[in-house]
Write a protein that holds these residues in place. Structure first.
Motif, PDB file in Angstrom:
ATOM      1  N   ILE A 135      32.048 -46.343-100.190  1.00 19.82           N
ATOM      2  CA  ILE A 135      32.484 -46.210 -98.805  1.00 19.82           C
ATOM      3  C   ILE A 135      31.352 -45.686 -97.927  1.00 19.82           C
ATOM      4  CG2 ILE A 135      34.085 -45.046 -97.245  1.00 19.82           C
ATOM      5  CD1 ILE A 135      36.095 -44.959 -99.558  1.00 19.82           C
ATOM      6  N   ALA A 136      30.764 -44.576 -98.325  1.00 16.51           N
ATOM      7  CA  ALA A 136      29.719 -43.959 -97.499  1.00 16.51           C
ATOM      8  C   ALA A 136      28.349 -44.572 -97.752  1.00 16.51           C
ATOM      9  CB  ALA A 136      29.684 -42.455 -97.754  1.00 16.51           C
ATOM     10  N   ASN A 137      27.932 -44.593 -98.999  1.00 20.38           N
ATOM     11  CA  ASN A 137      26.564 -45.021 -99.312  1.00 20.38           C
ATOM     12  C   ASN A 137      26.480 -46.491 -99.700  1.00 20.38           C
ATOM     13  OD1 ASN A 137      28.007 -44.021-101.628  1.00 20.38           O
ATOM     14  ND2 ASN A 137      26.157 -44.267-102.837  1.00 20.38           N
ATOM     15  N   ASN A 138      27.146 -47.348 -98.931  1.00 22.36           N
ATOM     16  CA  ASN A 138      27.021 -48.785 -99.192  1.00 22.36           C
ATOM     17  C   ASN A 138      25.764 -49.321 -98.511  1.00 22.36           C
ATOM     18  OD1 ASN A 138      27.767 -49.517 -96.382  1.00 22.36           O
ATOM     19  ND2 ASN A 138      29.799 -48.794 -96.994  1.00 22.36           N
ATOM     20  N   TRP A 139      25.433 -50.563 -98.825  1.00 20.46           N
ATOM     21  CA  TRP A 139      24.190 -51.153 -98.322  1.00 20.46           C
ATOM     22  C   TRP A 139      24.120 -51.160 -96.796  1.00 20.46           C
ATOM     23  CZ3 TRP A 139      24.525 -55.939-102.044  1.00 20.46           C
ATOM     24  CH2 TRP A 139      24.148 -55.536-103.338  1.00 20.46           C
ATOM     25  N   LYS A 140      25.234 -51.465 -96.149  1.00 25.10           N
ATOM     26  CA  LYS A 140      25.241 -51.539 -94.684  1.00 25.10           C
ATOM     27  C   LYS A 140      24.895 -50.191 -94.064  1.00 25.10           C
ATOM     28  CE  LYS A 140      28.236 -52.610 -90.728  1.00 25.10           C
ATOM     29  NZ  LYS A 140      29.599 -53.048 -90.311  1.00 25.10           N
ATOM     30  N   ASN A 141      25.552 -49.136 -94.528  1.00 21.46           N
ATOM     31  CA  ASN A 141      25.298 -47.812 -93.979  1.00 21.46           C
ATOM     32  C   ASN A 141      23.880 -47.341 -94.277  1.00 21.46           C
ATOM     33  OD1 ASN A 141      27.821 -47.501 -92.835  1.00 21.46           O
ATOM     34  ND2 ASN A 141      28.689 -46.424 -94.584  1.00 21.46           N
ATOM     35  N   ASN A 142      23.425 -47.569 -95.508  1.00 19.24           N
ATOM     36  CA  ASN A 142      22.084 -47.121 -95.871  1.00 19.24           C
ATOM     37  C   ASN A 142      21.009 -47.881 -95.112  1.00 19.24           C
ATOM     38  OD1 ASN A 142      23.258 -45.338 -97.589  1.00 19.24           O
ATOM     39  ND2 ASN A 142      22.682 -46.371 -99.477  1.00 19.24           N
TER      40      ASN A 142
END
Length: 285
Positions: A135-142
């Motif tokens: 949820i938090a550290n997915n590719w999009k967010n990173n």
């Protein structure tokens, strides 16, 4: 009930056991804690992570709990899922190790910049199946995080941005190919890859401030008096704890630029407010 009965039966085989020192507070099984309480065995733990105090899963049954500070103590006392006989406010348990790093000579490898910023990222999954569970550290967010750091580095070319994480696998992940190229082309961004040489505490000791996706190292740096900005553009940590409106959390790139500028101009927090924060949160007086 079966687990508690089993734990009691195991403890009965240690009739001289009076005290248990718990290695990692939140991972210690609650049924064993209850079994210890029923057997009048003292349990002692230190707090590992400041933020977990405010998560819904926080529950404790302990005799002695050594915590970060007053703010944590107040929250635990009001938590009906916690039964703690004695709470001791001592600050981050390993803050002395970080302070010891401060006393060493600064490494000259990254000299030539007015300031050094530590960039603390989240690890990235190596495949799409694992990524889809995050949820938090997915590719999009990173990817957004790295893109914003690149944009910030372009604005502040007199600052060295050191990216430090649990690993640096993202640089070999084709999903990040575009932003990795930007990072490599930006002279004032370095990715730490030698973890034996550059421990988290050594990195924290040599920088002037940090920009972080929330990590406990950020709290330890704040405890030691270094400014930290937690970049929250996806609800973490704000959905659990907003640091009582201290300017430690930024939610977008505009706010990030603004607060970094304040740090550089020494107007981030007054000495009085920073001292109050460190005392209340981390028992640093």
């Amino acid at each position: 009930m079966v687990q508690i009965t089993y734990a009691i039966s195991r403890l009965e085989k240690l009739p001289n056991l009076k005290l248990i020192l718990i290695g990692y507070d939140v991972l210690f099984p609650k049924y064993i804690s209850l079994a210890c309480a029923l057997r009048n065995i003292t349990t002692v733990a230190t707090q590992e992570r400041f933020l977990l105090t405010w998560t819904p899963l926080q529950s404790m049954l302990l005799t002695h709990y050594f915590v970060f500070g007053k703010r944590v103590s107040e929250e635990l006392k009001n938590n009906d899922r916690c039964e703690i006989s004695n709470i001791h406010e001592i600050g981050p348990v390993r803050s002395d190790l970080l302070k010891a790093c401060f006393e060493n000579d600064c490494d000259m490898e990254f000299s030539g910049y007015e300031k050094i910023a530590l960039v603390l990222d989240f690890y990235s999954a190596n495949n799409i199946y694992d990524n889809n569970t995050l949820i938090a550290n997915n590719w999009k967010n990173n990817n957004k995080f790295y893109e914003d750091i690149v944009a910030l580095a372009k604005i502040h070319e007199n600052i060295l941005f050191l990216i430090k994480g649990k690993n640096h696998d993202f640089i070999n992940n084709k999903v990040f190919k575009v932003v990795v190229k930007k990072i490599q082309q930006q002279k004032n961004i370095k990715v730490i890859t030698n973890y034996e040489k550059w421990s988290p505490y050594k990195c924290a000791s040599m920088v002037d401030f940090a920009i972080a996706l929330h990590t406990s190292l950020g709290d330890e740096m704040l405890a030691c008096g270094k400014p930290v900005l937690f970049y929250d553009y996806f609800g973490f940590p704000t959905s659990f704890f907003d640091y009582d409106d201290y300017p430690l959390i930024v939610h977008n790139f505009s706010a990030l630029k603004k607060e970094v500028a304040k740090i550089l101009s020494s107007s981030f927090l007054s000495d009085k407010d920073f001292a109050e924060l460190r005392d209340n949160y981390y028992s640093i007086r």
